[in-house]
Design an enzyme around this catalytic site. Structure first.
Site, PDB file in Angstrom:
ATOM      1  N   GLY A 278       0.847  -1.183   0.000  1.00 34.63           N
ATOM      2  CA  GLY A 278       0.000   0.000   0.000  1.00 34.63           C
ATOM      3  C   GLY A 278       0.885   1.236   0.000  1.00 34.63           C
ATOM      4  O   GLY A 278       2.040   1.182   0.423  1.00 34.63           O
TER       5      GLY A 278
ATOM      6  N   GLN B 184       2.955   9.924   1.559  1.00 30.41           N
ATOM      7  CA  GLN B 184       4.253   9.253   1.576  1.00 30.41           C
ATOM      8  C   GLN B 184       5.113   9.609   0.365  1.00 30.41           C
ATOM      9  O   GLN B 184       6.304   9.308   0.346  1.00 30.41           O
ATOM     10  CB  GLN B 184       4.063   7.737   1.630  1.00 30.41           C
ATOM     11  CG  GLN B 184       3.468   7.263   2.940  1.00 30.41           C
ATOM     12  CD  GLN B 184       3.320   5.766   2.936  1.00 30.41           C
ATOM     13  OE1 GLN B 184       2.341   5.241   2.413  1.00 30.41           O
ATOM     14  NE2 GLN B 184       4.295   5.080   3.502  1.00 30.41           N
TER      15      GLN B 184
ATOM     16  N   CYS C  70       5.921  -0.035   7.741  1.00 30.00           N
ATOM     17  CA  CYS C  70       5.560   1.117   6.917  1.00 30.00           C
ATOM     18  C   CYS C  70       6.778   1.557   6.115  1.00 30.00           C
ATOM     19  O   CYS C  70       7.887   1.627   6.662  1.00 30.00           O
ATOM     20  CB  CYS C  70       5.080   2.250   7.821  1.00 30.00           C
ATOM     21  SG  CYS C  70       4.601   3.742   6.944  1.00 30.00           S
ATOM     22  N   LEU C  71       6.565   1.860   4.831  1.00 29.88           N
ATOM     23  CA  LEU C  71       7.670   2.308   3.987  1.00 29.88           C
ATOM     24  C   LEU C  71       8.311   3.590   4.511  1.00 29.88           C
ATOM     25  O   LEU C  71       9.502   3.815   4.312  1.00 29.88           O
ATOM     26  CB  LEU C  71       7.189   2.513   2.552  1.00 29.88           C
ATOM     27  CG  LEU C  71       6.702   1.255   1.821  1.00 29.88           C
ATOM     28  CD1 LEU C  71       6.124   1.628   0.453  1.00 29.88           C
ATOM     29  CD2 LEU C  71       7.811   0.234   1.681  1.00 29.88           C
TER      30      LEU C  71
ATOM     31  N   HIS D 194      -4.526   1.021   7.451  1.00 29.70           N
ATOM     32  CA  HIS D 194      -3.166   1.567   7.582  1.00 29.70           C
ATOM     33  C   HIS D 194      -2.955   2.723   6.610  1.00 29.70           C
ATOM     34  O   HIS D 194      -2.469   3.792   6.997  1.00 29.70           O
ATOM     35  CB  HIS D 194      -2.139   0.448   7.311  1.00 29.70           C
ATOM     36  CG  HIS D 194      -0.726   0.896   7.379  1.00 29.70           C
ATOM     37  ND1 HIS D 194       0.116   0.574   8.424  1.00 29.70           N
ATOM     38  CD2 HIS D 194       0.020   1.658   6.526  1.00 29.70           C
ATOM     39  CE1 HIS D 194       1.305   1.110   8.210  1.00 29.70           C
ATOM     40  NE2 HIS D 194       1.278   1.771   7.064  1.00 29.70           N
ATOM     41  N   GLU D 195      -3.338   2.520   5.341  1.00 27.84           N
ATOM     42  CA  GLU D 195      -3.159   3.576   4.334  1.00 27.84           C
ATOM     43  C   GLU D 195      -4.086   4.759   4.597  1.00 27.84           C
ATOM     44  O   GLU D 195      -3.704   5.911   4.412  1.00 27.84           O
ATOM     45  CB  GLU D 195      -3.362   3.028   2.919  1.00 27.84           C
ATOM     46  CG  GLU D 195      -2.374   1.946   2.517  1.00 27.84           C
ATOM     47  CD  GLU D 195      -0.916   2.312   2.753  1.00 27.84           C
ATOM     48  OE1 GLU D 195      -0.541   3.487   2.590  1.00 27.84           O
ATOM     49  OE2 GLU D 195      -0.141   1.404   3.120  1.00 27.84           O
TER      50      GLU D 195
ATOM     51  N   HIS E  32      -2.722   7.251   6.915  1.00 26.52           N
ATOM     52  CA  HIS E  32      -1.772   8.205   6.321  1.00 26.52           C
ATOM     53  C   HIS E  32      -2.476   9.467   5.827  1.00 26.52           C
ATOM     54  O   HIS E  32      -1.938  10.566   5.970  1.00 26.52           O
ATOM     55  CB  HIS E  32      -1.017   7.568   5.154  1.00 26.52           C
ATOM     56  CG  HIS E  32       0.164   6.759   5.569  1.00 26.52           C
ATOM     57  ND1 HIS E  32       1.250   7.281   6.228  1.00 26.52           N
ATOM     58  CD2 HIS E  32       0.433   5.432   5.403  1.00 26.52           C
ATOM     59  CE1 HIS E  32       2.137   6.334   6.456  1.00 26.52           C
ATOM     60  NE2 HIS E  32       1.664   5.200   5.967  1.00 26.52           N
TER      61      HIS E  32
END
Length: 193
Positions: free
Chosen positions: A45, A50, A106-107, A148-149, A152
């Site tokens: 995702g 991000q 997480c990235l 999760h996304e 953000h």
């Protein structure tokens, strides 16, 4: 084009993102770049904040998670076939079911993974890439990735769900990330010192 991932500590990760209109500049290319960036970073995702855009867009590919589960795990997430979808102007309508733990990463917060409790299902309203209104309910791993996304675009991070003690224990790692001391095999941009 593969875009750099914004690292923990960058203010944009804490902003509530804004809805967009169909005439948002270069939207089709931006979405294509998000998919390419997500896959190049081995993500499942990716949210627009991000990649340094404070807009309400995120991509989710939970199909790849489901495909890599063994038989026993597949039974655990029965009914969740996974999705590959772009969410624009998303707003959660309802959470349902019991909360359950899953080890998230997480990235934007590389090399940090922790168990996070989230509800089993999520109902969400959004528009697709053609700006057609959608309202869907998701469960299992797919619901987890969406939540999760979605966080953000609401200015939240998965570490916000951790206990104060856990966050205190992670303080050094988080400081290293924001100071650019953690390097990944994907491009990252770090907060200005």
């Amino acid at each position: 084009m593969i875009l750099p991932i914004v690292a923990y500590g960058s203010p944009i990760l804490r902003r509530v993102a804004v809805d967009i209109t169909p005439d948002y500049p270069n939207l089709t290319q931006l979405i294509a770049d998000m998919w390419e960036t997500m896959y190049a970073s081995n993500g499942v995702g990716l949210a627009a904040p991000q990649i340094n855009r404070s807009i309400r867009i995120f991509t989710v590919d939970s199909e790849q998670i489901i495909e890599n589960l063994d038989e026993e795990e597949r039974q655990e997430y029965e009914g969740d076939e996974g999705i590959k979808e772009t969410f624009i102007n998303a707003h959660i309508v309802e959470f349902a079911g019991d909360e359950w733990p899953y080890n998230e990463g997480c990235l934007s917060i590389p090399k940090v993974r922790e168990d996070v409790m989230r509800p089993e299902t999520v109902t969400i309203e959004y528009v697709n890439e053609k700006f057609e209104p959608q309202r869907k309910t998701f469960g299992g791993i797919t619901a987890r990735v969406i939540q999760h996304e979605y966080d953000h675009i609401e200015g939240k991070l998965f570490i916000d769900y951790l206990s104060p003690l856990k966050r205190k224990l992670l303080k050094g790692k988080l400081l290293d990330i924001s100071n650019g001391k953690v390097r990944m095999d994907y491009r990252m941009t770090y907060p200005k010192s």
